[in-house]
Design an enzyme around this catalytic site. Structure first.
Site, mmCIF file in Angstrom:
data_model
loop_
_atom_site.group_PDB
_atom_site.id
_atom_site.type_symbol
_atom_site.label_atom_id
_atom_site.label_comp_id
_atom_site.label_asym_id
_atom_site.label_seq_id
_atom_site.Cartn_x
_atom_site.Cartn_y
_atom_site.Cartn_z
ATOM 1 N N ASP A 189 16.479 7.049 3.835
ATOM 2 C CA ASP A 189 15.022 7.359 3.397
ATOM 3 C C ASP A 189 14.897 6.827 1.968
ATOM 4 O OD1 ASP A 189 14.057 8.174 6.044
ATOM 5 O OD2 ASP A 189 14.242 10.214 5.585
ATOM 6 N N HIS A 212 7.898 16.257 8.317
ATOM 7 C CA HIS A 212 7.207 14.998 7.732
ATOM 8 C C HIS A 212 5.644 15.015 8.029
ATOM 9 C CE1 HIS A 212 8.820 11.655 5.661
ATOM 10 N NE2 HIS A 212 9.862 11.667 6.540
ATOM 11 N N GLN A 254 12.988 15.328 9.727
ATOM 12 C CA GLN A 254 11.860 14.563 10.513
ATOM 13 C C GLN A 254 10.688 15.498 10.845
ATOM 14 O OE1 GLN A 254 9.980 11.732 10.994
ATOM 15 N NE2 GLN A 254 12.126 11.040 11.077
ATOM 16 N N TYR A 295 0.890 -1.174 0.206
ATOM 17 C CA TYR A 295 0.067 -0.017 0.129
ATOM 18 C C TYR A 295 0.774 1.243 0.224
ATOM 19 C CZ TYR A 295 -3.174 3.393 0.806
ATOM 20 O OH TYR A 295 -4.271 4.580 0.762
ATOM 21 N N HIS A 311 -1.256 -39.999 20.036
ATOM 22 C CA HIS A 311 0.072 -39.428 19.779
ATOM 23 C C HIS A 311 1.144 -40.572 19.900
ATOM 24 C CE1 HIS A 311 -1.682 -35.678 19.504
ATOM 25 N NE2 HIS A 311 -0.676 -34.779 19.283
ATOM 26 N N GLN A 369 -10.575 0.927 1.969
ATOM 27 C CA GLN A 369 -10.890 0.114 0.680
ATOM 28 C C GLN A 369 -9.803 -0.646 -0.061
ATOM 29 O OE1 GLN A 369 -11.547 3.219 1.329
ATOM 30 N NE2 GLN A 369 -11.109 4.508 -0.767
ATOM 31 N N GLU A 417 12.645 4.746 15.780
ATOM 32 C CA GLU A 417 12.470 4.216 14.488
ATOM 33 C C GLU A 417 13.884 4.706 13.611
ATOM 34 O OE1 GLU A 417 10.067 6.536 12.210
ATOM 35 O OE2 GLU A 417 9.886 5.032 10.383
ATOM 36 N N HIS A 418 14.294 5.955 13.759
ATOM 37 C CA HIS A 418 15.587 6.200 13.123
ATOM 38 C C HIS A 418 16.325 6.865 14.287
ATOM 39 C CE1 HIS A 418 12.530 7.302 9.748
ATOM 40 N NE2 HIS A 418 13.383 6.790 9.343
ATOM 41 N N GLU A 471 1.278 -36.239 28.800
ATOM 42 C CA GLU A 471 0.303 -35.275 28.321
ATOM 43 C C GLU A 471 -1.092 -35.867 27.984
ATOM 44 O OE1 GLU A 471 3.505 -31.572 26.575
ATOM 45 O OE2 GLU A 471 1.684 -32.411 25.363
#
Lengths: 425, 425
Positions: free
Chosen positions: A356, A258, A255, A124, A415, A186, A322-323, A410
């Protein structure tokens, strides 16, 4: 930016705290989007596109000719830049190809783990004011290297009902198999459920607004894999006295531009740095076209001066940025202190913008502290690992009694019998 | 078991369809559990334990002495069996240790990817009629090999307020750092949020009922990593004419005895197999203590005869079985046809129960078709991968113009300036 010198534990807690973005209030909307897409497929997508993107589409799929022609419609310098980035990203991800691991755990018992590409993946790419072609590079190059058969890309069309040429060019470079003009929740629903035009995929990647995030979480609940949870982008810059305030300020601002919700933190062991960086931020800010956005981001950002390097890295690992930029001539000395981070930028000549776009590393990274447990997108994100085992009759004869003891403990007699029937005399 | 010969596409669709288990109706309950645990910590856990497990606990944490003493309290044969399983699982996971990948993408631009263990992990082990010590082996051994600092294990206490000796023994073998007596969604909430006794963790692993699953999904929404979505356990057995009906039936039954919701499918290219396996299932069923459970599972299970191997593997890859047994002397010939599966059991002497307990592979595997995109738990599940980049001034001088072009095309001038300021003359 708020300034802290030798912050208390309470203050540190508030510095590393992210804003909480719950998408619970969107659950009902998202469910209705999914059920619309499930029941009327492409028709639902076209109706949503008409409503939210204000475009009437005949076709959701972009034709191969249109993608092919894009190369002619972008400036040659931009094309050359994209090609250089492509090469670096390709090389770095290609080196990550996972290998089969095989072990004879005991005589007659062979086990192996085999990485197998995920057959169909969905990428996406958000719309908005600028074409985010760089994110196509970051998601599609590893998908292509892994050998995913279907690489579906969804992105909303512009008001002209088209995808920008730079994005089409990157889509052609990366051999996207299905380029679909549909955005928002969607698009996520379409890739999770499949429609006439948009193939159903097994894993969904990519950033987006809160609707997209909520839709990805909904897809996850339906059993689809997703790359990671997403939140506002972040940078943390650390510097000792050898950092260069001009560069540090530029990184903080890159940053901040953004979005108003961007998270920006500066941590240093040198009190003088705080004043110098602050001054630089103020003066550089004036030169930015996205100044207003950057100011909003800076309003909730922090500059922190701590007594020593250990304090700094305790805070940094708790924050799990993150960075993470280490603005220092001695950056290498600090690398072993890093426990949690998405991507690390080392030294005074490694700005975040290199990663980036073009250094080779991926820019799809865990935010909001998720770097404590999540990796950024990497080649491995496009594989699943299947295990195999092959046992000979002799191998099972030796291992069998242990299986039988454990299964009976068990209380799973069936088994045990699957073993005893095979090794009875 | 329902039998299909040469099923139509519609029939195949219904064969591979899993029951849909939505946990949406539990959202309100789960949210209230999380908010209870958040506000009153240990007290909330004790109250829930009193209510659901009917035990009043003084301490949630099991003492190191109790764990240490367990070794004396289990039969020596069981101990030996567990030790053999431990060694195989340890070897197979140890071989998966990930390496640093380093690439000089262009002169002066070095990128690398470094696997770093997740600092604290939480393992959930369900309670119930039998002590599931095998799942502790599967989750704790890789956590230990990866080097996770905190390994928190939550499991509900028995009516006697204790944990079974076999589980304590495995906890001591695997060096669990925090063994906590708490079960259900409150255990997941405790590990996600932290309480006085239960440390907060970064990633949560392990199976459980629908409350546990719903709680893990809720923790995921809060930003915690989880191993994978969980559903009822499954086996698909494929056989050509060289399979052994007695063994195939035993494998189908070993899955069916797990629970009434277990999924069991037999696919073959040999029509005679269907009748023979069916007969074997009927006669072996009589010998199982958990016969009633197995019958319920078999009621919604299928036997499918298809014309040829390609049809078989199309169906199998669409189904993406958690466990996949190839009951054939020529099993090796089919391996390249496998695209989607959690774990594969090759040949007539490799029952699923070998992998459930002791061959070396992990038994925590993706169900309900998630094997299309998810791996089972493996050593890599206990790491995140951090990327690093280090650029020299010369490297940035060469790469910089590309970054600047791309940043400006995306209308991010601040990103461009973070480069231009560093490479200006």
């Amino acid at each position: 930016m708020k300034t802290y010198t030798n912050p208390t534990l309470e203050e540190i807690k508030s510095i590393i705290q992210r804003p909480v973005f719950s998408t619970d209030h969107l659950d009902a909307v998202i469910q209705s989007v999914f059920s619309e897409v499930e029941s009327t497929g492409d028709q639902a997508l076209k109706t949503f596109t008409s409503k939210y993107d204000e475009v009437e589409l005949d076709q959701i799929i972009v034709s191969p000719e249109e993608i092919k022609n894009a190369e002619k419609n972008i400036p040659v310098e931009l094309k050359r830049s994209i090609d250089q980035a492509y090469n670096n990203i390709y090389q770095f991800h290609k080196a990550q190809i996972p290998q089969i691991v095989e072990v004879v755990t005991q005589p007659g018992v062979i086990c192996w783990q085999k990485p197998v590409p995920i057959s169909s993946v969905g990428l996406y790419i958000p719309g908005g004011s600028a074409p985010l072609f760089s994110t196509i590079l970051m998601l599609a190059i590893p998908a292509r290297i892994a050998g995913c058969k279907k690489i579906v890309l969804c992105t909303p069309p512009g008001k002209d009902g088209k995808i920008p040429a730079a994005m089409l060019y990157v889509a052609s470079l990366c051999k996207i198999t299905h380029l679909c003009m549909v955005g928002g929740s969607q698009a996520i629903a379409a890739m999770a459920l499949g429609t006439e035009s948009v193939p159903q995929v097994d894993k969904i990647f990519g950033p987006g607004n809160q609707y997209v995030t909520a839709a990805k979480l909904h897809a996850f609940k339906l059993g689809k894999a997703i790359d990671m949870p997403a939140g506002p982008s972040e940078v943390l810059v650390f510097s000792d006295e050898s950092g260069i305030p001009e560069y540090i300020a530029a990184d903080l601002l890159s940053q901040a531009e953004h979005g108003a919700d961007s998270q920006v933190i500066f941590v240093t062991t040198d009190e003088n740095m705080v004043t110098q960086v602050e001054q630089e931020v103020r003066s550089q800010l004036e030169l930015l076209p996205r100044k207003e956005i950057a100011i909003e981001a800076l309003n909730h950002s922090s500059m922190v001066c701590v007594p020593d390097v250990n304090d700094a890295f305790n805070l940094i690992n708790d924050y799990a940025p993150e960075h993470f930029i280490i603005a220092s001539d001695r950056a290498d000395d600090y690398l072993d202190l890093i426990e949690n981070s998405g991507s690390v930028f080392i030294g005074n000549y490694t700005p975040e913008s290199a990663g980036d776009y073009a250094s080779g590393t991926n820019h799809t990274l865990p935010t909001a502290g998720a770097a404590k447990a999540f990796s950024g997108v990497n080649l491995g994100s496009f594989y699943k690992k299947i295990t195999f085992q092959k046992i000979t009759k002799e191998g099972l004869t030796d291992l069998g009694p242990s299986i039988v003891h454990m299964a009976r403990e068990e209380q799973l007699e069936g088994h045990a019998q699957a073993v005893t029937r095979r090794i009875k005399q």
